[in-house]
Design an enzyme around this catalytic site. Structure first.
Site, PDB file in Angstrom:
ATOM      1  N   ASP A  20      -5.071  29.044  -2.699  1.00  0.00           N
ATOM      2  CA  ASP A  20      -4.974  30.294  -2.102  1.00  0.00           C
ATOM      3  C   ASP A  20      -6.055  31.092  -1.788  1.00  0.00           C
ATOM      4  OD1 ASP A  20      -2.378  31.840  -0.822  1.00  0.00           O
ATOM      5  OD2 ASP A  20      -3.746  33.398  -1.743  1.00  0.00           O
ATOM      6  N   ARG A  68       7.655  24.148  -7.724  1.00  0.00           N
ATOM      7  CA  ARG A  68       7.379  25.520  -7.782  1.00  0.00           C
ATOM      8  C   ARG A  68       8.463  26.159  -8.844  1.00  0.00           C
ATOM      9  NH1 ARG A  68       7.051  30.406  -7.870  1.00  0.00           N
ATOM     10  NH2 ARG A  68       6.270  31.871  -6.235  1.00  0.00           N
ATOM     11  N   ARG A  97      -0.250  25.057   6.396  1.00  0.00           N
ATOM     12  CA  ARG A  97       0.879  25.355   5.403  1.00  0.00           C
ATOM     13  C   ARG A  97       1.846  24.070   5.433  1.00  0.00           C
ATOM     14  NH1 ARG A  97       1.725  30.678   3.386  1.00  0.00           N
ATOM     15  NH2 ARG A  97      -0.377  31.441   3.134  1.00  0.00           N
ATOM     16  N   ARG A 135       7.010  26.271   0.939  1.00  0.00           N
ATOM     17  CA  ARG A 135       8.577  26.362   0.637  1.00  0.00           C
ATOM     18  C   ARG A 135       9.771  25.629   1.446  1.00  0.00           C
ATOM     19  NH1 ARG A 135       7.792  32.652  -0.068  1.00  0.00           N
ATOM     20  NH2 ARG A 135       6.227  32.453   1.411  1.00  0.00           N
ATOM     21  N   TYR A 161      -6.896  42.305   1.810  1.00  0.00           N
ATOM     22  CA  TYR A 161      -6.101  42.267   0.575  1.00  0.00           C
ATOM     23  C   TYR A 161      -6.686  43.057  -0.694  1.00  0.00           C
ATOM     24  CZ  TYR A 161      -3.646  38.839   3.009  1.00  0.00           C
ATOM     25  OH  TYR A 161      -2.801  38.179   4.133  1.00  0.00           O
TER      26      TYR A 161
HETATM   27  O1  1CP Z   1      -0.576  23.556   3.045  1.00  0.00           O
HETATM   28  C1  1CP Z   1      -1.394  24.441   2.818  1.00  0.00           C
HETATM   29  O2  1CP Z   1      -1.819  25.257   3.882  1.00  0.00           O
HETATM   30  C2  1CP Z   1      -1.121  25.325   1.567  1.00  0.00           C
HETATM   31  C3  1CP Z   1      -2.237  25.900   0.924  1.00  0.00           C
HETATM   32  C4  1CP Z   1      -2.435  27.401   1.290  1.00  0.00           C
HETATM   33  C5  1CP Z   1      -3.387  28.040   2.251  1.00  0.00           C
HETATM   34  C6  1CP Z   1      -4.248  27.406   2.938  1.00  0.00           C
HETATM   35  C7  1CP Z   1      -1.570  28.519   0.637  1.00  0.00           C
HETATM   36  C8  1CP Z   1      -0.505  28.285  -0.084  1.00  0.00           C
HETATM   37  N1  1CP Z   1      -2.135  29.758   1.324  1.00  0.00           N
HETATM   38  C9  1CP Z   1      -3.287  29.479   2.088  1.00  0.00           C
HETATM   39  C10 1CP Z   1      -4.073  30.404   2.855  1.00  0.00           C
HETATM   40  C11 1CP Z   1      -3.545  31.886   2.898  1.00  0.00           C
HETATM   41  N2  1CP Z   1      -3.025  32.363   1.922  1.00  0.00           N
HETATM   42  C12 1CP Z   1      -3.855  32.589   3.904  1.00  0.00           C
HETATM   43  C13 1CP Z   1      -4.543  32.020   5.269  1.00  0.00           C
HETATM   44  C14 1CP Z   1      -3.759  31.266   6.007  1.00  0.00           C
HETATM   45  C15 1CP Z   1      -2.624  31.925   6.795  1.00  0.00           C
HETATM   46  O3  1CP Z   1      -2.776  33.067   7.683  1.00  0.00           O
HETATM   47  O4  1CP Z   1      -1.497  31.488   6.510  1.00  0.00           O
HETATM   48  C16 1CP Z   1      -3.254  33.974   3.646  1.00  0.00           C
HETATM   49  C17 1CP Z   1      -3.255  35.177   4.625  1.00  0.00           C
HETATM   50  C18 1CP Z   1      -2.832  34.064   2.320  1.00  0.00           C
HETATM   51  C19 1CP Z   1      -2.451  34.915   1.718  1.00  0.00           C
HETATM   52  C20 1CP Z   1      -1.172  35.047   1.008  1.00  0.00           C
HETATM   53  N3  1CP Z   1      -0.561  33.702   0.027  1.00  0.00           N
HETATM   54  C21 1CP Z   1       0.175  35.659   1.121  1.00  0.00           C
HETATM   55  C22 1CP Z   1       0.071  36.928   2.022  1.00  0.00           C
HETATM   56  C23 1CP Z   1       0.437  36.698   3.750  1.00  0.00           C
HETATM   57  C24 1CP Z   1       0.470  37.746   4.372  1.00  0.00           C
HETATM   58  O5  1CP Z   1       1.212  37.824   5.254  1.00  0.00           O
HETATM   59  O6  1CP Z   1      -0.299  38.927   3.970  1.00  0.00           O
HETATM   60  C25 1CP Z   1       1.112  35.172   0.587  1.00  0.00           C
HETATM   61  C26 1CP Z   1       2.735  35.332   0.487  1.00  0.00           C
HETATM   62  C27 1CP Z   1       0.819  34.044  -0.276  1.00  0.00           C
HETATM   63  C28 1CP Z   1       1.242  32.964  -1.019  1.00  0.00           C
HETATM   64  C29 1CP Z   1       1.459  31.563  -0.731  1.00  0.00           C
HETATM   65  N4  1CP Z   1       0.077  30.676  -0.618  1.00  0.00           N
HETATM   66  C30 1CP Z   1       0.473  29.672  -0.351  1.00  0.00           C
HETATM   67  C31 1CP Z   1       1.681  29.344  -0.579  1.00  0.00           C
HETATM   68  C32 1CP Z   1       2.715  27.892  -0.303  1.00  0.00           C
HETATM   69  C33 1CP Z   1       2.409  30.638  -0.797  1.00  0.00           C
HETATM   70  C34 1CP Z   1       3.908  30.960  -1.031  1.00  0.00           C
HETATM   71  C35 1CP Z   1       4.001  31.340  -2.319  1.00  0.00           C
HETATM   72  C36 1CP Z   1       5.163  30.765  -3.162  1.00  0.00           C
HETATM   73  O7  1CP Z   1       5.583  29.624  -3.337  1.00  0.00           O
HETATM   74  O8  1CP Z   1       5.763  31.475  -3.517  1.00  0.00           O
END
Ligand code: 1CP
Length: 345
Positions: A73, A36, A23, A27, A149
Site C-alpha cells: 500500500d 485476508r 487493483r 476484495r 493522508y
Molecule cells: O492489485 C493492486 O493494485 C494491489 C496493491 C495496492 C495498491 C497499488 C493496494 C492494496 N493499494 C494500492 C495503492 C493505494 N492505496 C492508493 C493509490 C491507488 C488508488 O488510488 O487506488 C491509495 C490512495 C491507497 C490508500 C488506501 N489503501 C485506502 C484509502 C483510499 C481512499 O479513498 O482514501 C484504502 C481503503 C486502502 C486499503 C487497501 N489497499 C490495497 C487493498 C486491497 C486495500 C483494501 C484493504 C482490505 O483488504 O481491507
C-alpha cells in the site's frame, strides 16, 4: 524473453496491446477475501511476504495479464518513517495526523529500508514465481497524495486540512515533501534491486491541487524521485499516474521525466491518442464502472479504448482501481477482449 508490457513502456507497438488492471488483487476476488480473513488485518497481509506474494499472484493465475503489481500500500511509507498508521475495518486508513513541526521533526526517512524489508522479500518471492513473460511492477504513492493522508489523518473528500496547512506552513510542508522524496526514492530503488521491472507512482489526489501549486506539490517532487531513482537504476521505466489533471498532462509528463503516463477517464481515448500518445506511451483508461457493469456496454467501451490507442505505444488498463463489487467474470471477459483484439493494420 520479450514482454509486451515492458516493450510498450519503451515506446514499441507489438502484436497486441499488453494489459494489467489497477487493483487487480483485492476484495472483488474470493481467494483474496479468504487469505485476508486469515491475516491479522490488512497491514499484516502486506508485511507477510508469503501471503502478500500469493495475493499478488492470484489475479495472474486467473486472468494472465502482462504484468503483476506488488501487493502493498502507499501508506507503508509514512509508517516506515515513524508515523502511526492503521487500517480500520469499514473505515479505511487512520493515521495520527501531523499537525506540528515537532511531529514532523520526529519522522526519519533513514528507517525506510529496515522497516520495509518484508516488502522487498515479497518482491523477490513474486519475481521467482512469476512466469517469464509477466513483468513485475513496483509502486509507491507520490509525495502529494501520501502527504494528504499524513496531514488529514485518513481519507478526505475536500482536502481542506492538508491544503490550508500546506499554504500556511510552506516551509514545513516543503520539509515534509522532501522527507517523502527521500524515503520514496530509497523504497523504489530497493524494489528494483529486489526484482521489480517497472515502477508506478500513484498521485491519486493530484486533482485537488490548485493550479498555482501544481509544480511545487506535484511535478517537482515527482521529478526529483524520477531522477534520483534513475541515477541508481537507469533502465527502469517509470509510469506516472496523476489522476484528474486533464489539461496539465503534457506539462506533467515533460516536467517529471516519467517514461509513460497513466490516464483516468476524464480524457477520451481519441483525445489521448491525439494529444498525449505523441509525447509518451499511455496506459489506461476504461472507467472501472464499465467493468462493474459488464455486458455489451463494457465491450463497446473497451473496444473504443483499443481502437483509438492500440496503434501507438499503449498499455490497456482501467482509469482507476477495480471496484470491490466487480464480478470476476467481467474481468475475465475484458481480458479476453484485449487478448483477442486484432484490428491492428
Ligand atoms: O492489485 C493492486 O493494485 C494491489 C496493491 C495496492 C495498491 C497499488 C493496494 C492494496 N493499494 C494500492 C495503492 C493505494 N492505496 C492508493 C493509490 C491507488 C488508488 O488510488 O487506488 C491509495 C490512495 C491507497 C490508500 C488506501 N489503501 C485506502 C484509502 C483510499 C481512499 O479513498 O482514501 C484504502 C481503503 C486502502 C486499503 C487497501 N489497499 C490495497 C487493498 C486491497 C486495500 C483494501 C484493504 C482490505 O483488504 O481491507
Amino acid at each position: 524473453m520479450t514482454n509486451l508490457f515492458l516493450d510498450a513502456l519503451a515506446g514499441k507497438t507489438g502484436s497486441r496491446p499488453p494489459f494489467w488492471f489497477m487493483r487487480q488483487a483485492g476484495r472483488y476476488l474470493p481467494e483474496y477475501r479468504e487469505l485476508r480473513a486469515k491475516a491479522d488485518g490488512f497491514l499484516d497481509l502486506c508485511y507477510t511476504p508469503e501471503r502478500a506474494a500469493r495475493v499478488t499472484l492470484q489475479p495472474i493465475e486467473r486472468f494472465r495479464p502482462d504484468a503483476a503489481i506488488l501487493f502493498s500500500d502507499i501508506l507503508v511509507v509514512p509508517q516506515a518513517i515513524g508515523q502511526t498508521v492503521g487500517f480500520v475495518e469499514g473505515r479505511g486508513p487512520v493515521l495520527d495526523p501531523i499537525k506540528s513541526a515537532a511531529q514532523l521533526a520526529a519522522l526519519d526517512p533513514g528507517r525506510t529500508l529496515e522497516h520495509l524489508a518484508p516488502v522487498f522479500e515479497t518482491v523477490r518471492l513474486v519475481r521467482s514465481e512469476l512466469p517469464d513473460d509477466v513483468a513485475l511492477i513496483g509502486f509507491a504513492g507520490a509525495p502529494w497524495t501520501v502527504a494528504t493522508y499524513m496531514i488529514e489523518g485518513g481519507s478526505t473528500r475536500d482536502f481542506n486540512t492538508v491544503k490550508s496547512w500546506a499554504i500556511s506552513n510552506r516551509e514545513a510542508f516543503e520539509t515534509m515533501l522532501n522527507l517523502l522524496v527521500e524515503s520514496t526514492t530509497a523504497y523504489l530503488v530497493a524494489q528494483v534491486e529486489s526484482g521489480a521491472q517497472a515502477l508506478q507512482l500513484f498521485d491519486t489526489w493530484a486533482n485537488a491541487v490548485p493550479a498555482s501549486e501544481f509544480d511545487n506539490w506535484v511535478s517537482e517532487p515527482t521529478a526529483r524521485i524520477v531522477s534520483a531513482v534513475k541515477a541508481k537504476a537507469p533502465d527502469i521505466p517509470i509510469i506516472g499516474f496523476a489522476r484528474g489533471i486533464g489539461p496539465r498532462l503534457p506539462d506533467y509528463i515533460r516536467k517529471t521525466g516519467i517514461d509513460a503516463v497513466g490516464l483516468d477517464s476524464s480524457i477520451s481515448p481519441a483525445e489521448a491518442a491525439r494529444d498525449i500518445q505523441p509525447i509518451c506511451p499511455v496506459q489506461g483508461n476504461l472507467d472501472p464502472a464499465y467493468l462493474l457493469s459488464g455486458g455489451d456496454e463494457m465491450e463497446r467501451a473497451a473496444r473504443e479504448v483499443l481502437k483509438e490507442l492500440s496503434d501507438g505505444p499503449f498499455v490497456f488498463n482501467l482509469a482507476h482501481g477495480i471496484n470491490k463489487e466487480t464480478p470476476p467474470s467481467h474481468v475475465e471477459r475484458l481480458a479476453e477482449i484485449i487478448r483477442t483484439w486484432e484490428s491492428r493494420a
